[in-house]
Design a protein around this motif. Structure first.
Motif, PDB file in Angstrom:
ATOM      1  N   ALA A  33       0.832  -1.205   0.000  1.00 25.81           N
ATOM      2  CA  ALA A  33       0.000   0.000   0.000  1.00 25.81           C
ATOM      3  C   ALA A  33       0.869   1.259   0.000  1.00 25.81           C
ATOM      4  O   ALA A  33       0.618   2.201  -0.762  1.00 25.81           O
ATOM      5  N   LEU A  34       1.899   1.273   0.825  1.00 28.64           N
ATOM      6  CA  LEU A  34       2.770   2.444   0.896  1.00 28.64           C
ATOM      7  C   LEU A  34       3.600   2.599  -0.372  1.00 28.64           C
ATOM      8  O   LEU A  34       3.811   3.714  -0.857  1.00 28.64           O
ATOM      9  N   ARG A  35       4.047   1.493  -0.942  1.00 31.73           N
ATOM     10  CA  ARG A  35       4.878   1.540  -2.147  1.00 31.73           C
ATOM     11  C   ARG A  35       4.115   2.105  -3.342  1.00 31.73           C
ATOM     12  O   ARG A  35       4.672   2.809  -4.177  1.00 31.73           O
ATOM     13  N   PHE A  36       2.823   1.797  -3.436  1.00 31.21           N
ATOM     14  CA  PHE A  36       2.054   2.187  -4.622  1.00 31.21           C
ATOM     15  C   PHE A  36       1.109   3.365  -4.376  1.00 31.21           C
ATOM     16  O   PHE A  36       0.209   3.616  -5.169  1.00 31.21           O
ATOM     17  N   THR A  37       1.317   4.063  -3.265  1.00 30.05           N
ATOM     18  CA  THR A  37       0.558   5.278  -2.980  1.00 30.05           C
ATOM     19  C   THR A  37       1.497   6.469  -3.121  1.00 30.05           C
ATOM     20  O   THR A  37       2.516   6.543  -2.437  1.00 30.05           O
ATOM     21  N   PRO A  38       1.180   7.393  -4.009  1.00 31.01           N
ATOM     22  CA  PRO A  38       2.074   8.546  -4.207  1.00 31.01           C
ATOM     23  C   PRO A  38       2.053   9.495  -3.011  1.00 31.01           C
ATOM     24  O   PRO A  38       1.128   9.476  -2.185  1.00 31.01           O
ATOM     25  N   GLU A  39       3.063  10.330  -2.961  1.00 34.25           N
ATOM     26  CA  GLU A  39       3.160  11.334  -1.918  1.00 34.25           C
ATOM     27  C   GLU A  39       1.868  12.147  -1.867  1.00 34.25           C
ATOM     28  O   GLU A  39       1.295  12.492  -2.895  1.00 34.25           O
ATOM     29  N   GLY A  40       1.411  12.394  -0.649  1.00 40.27           N
ATOM     30  CA  GLY A  40       0.161  13.118  -0.456  1.00 40.27           C
ATOM     31  C   GLY A  40      -1.037  12.196  -0.321  1.00 40.27           C
ATOM     32  O   GLY A  40      -2.122  12.639   0.027  1.00 40.27           O
TER      33      GLY A  40
END
Length: 131
Positions: A33-40
């Motif tokens: 989830a963190l790897r494929f979620t962009p900043e913001g």
């Protein structure tokens, strides 16, 4: 640059699982989830009860998975977001391992996703018969 929040329901029923294996599953799902979620963006870890099941969800606002590729995500060695020539860590085994582990607990792991709008990974584990 990604907001991580939790919504943990108090007084969930007990489940009969290997705690270390469940922690491994959650770590893998949160890592994805963190790897494929962009900043913001945001990632939510949520727990709740539904009748005789404990439900754990990892919800992200990331890139999502095309509907016709969701089943592929559970196939060993498949990396959905790898582009030709891209060097990325991993072997495409995370989600298949997660699903098999949860199934060994007597539960299920499913994905719901919309490309460009995020993914929800839902674990359902039967509650133990005793408290």
């Amino acid at each position: 640059g990604v907001e991580l929040t939790t919504e943990v329901t108090a007084d969930l029923p007990e489940v009969t699982v290997d705690g270390e294996r469940l922690q491994d599953v959650l770590n893998r799902l949160l890592d994805n989830a963190l790897r494929f979620t962009p900043e913001g963006g945001s990632v939510l870890l949520r727990t709740r009860q539904d009748q005789n099941e404990v439900i754990i969800e990892v919800v992200d606002s990331g890139v999502g998975i095309p509907a016709d590729r969701i089943a592929d995500a559970f196939q060993p060695f498949v990396q959905l977001h790898r582009r030709p020539g891209e060097n990325r860590d991993g072997y495409g085994l995370g989600l298949p391992i997660c699903r098999r582990t949860v199934e060994a607990f007597g539960g299920t792991l499913e994905l719901e996703s919309s490309e460009g709008h995020g993914t929800t990974a839902t674990i359902r584990i039967p509650a133990s018969l005793h408290r």
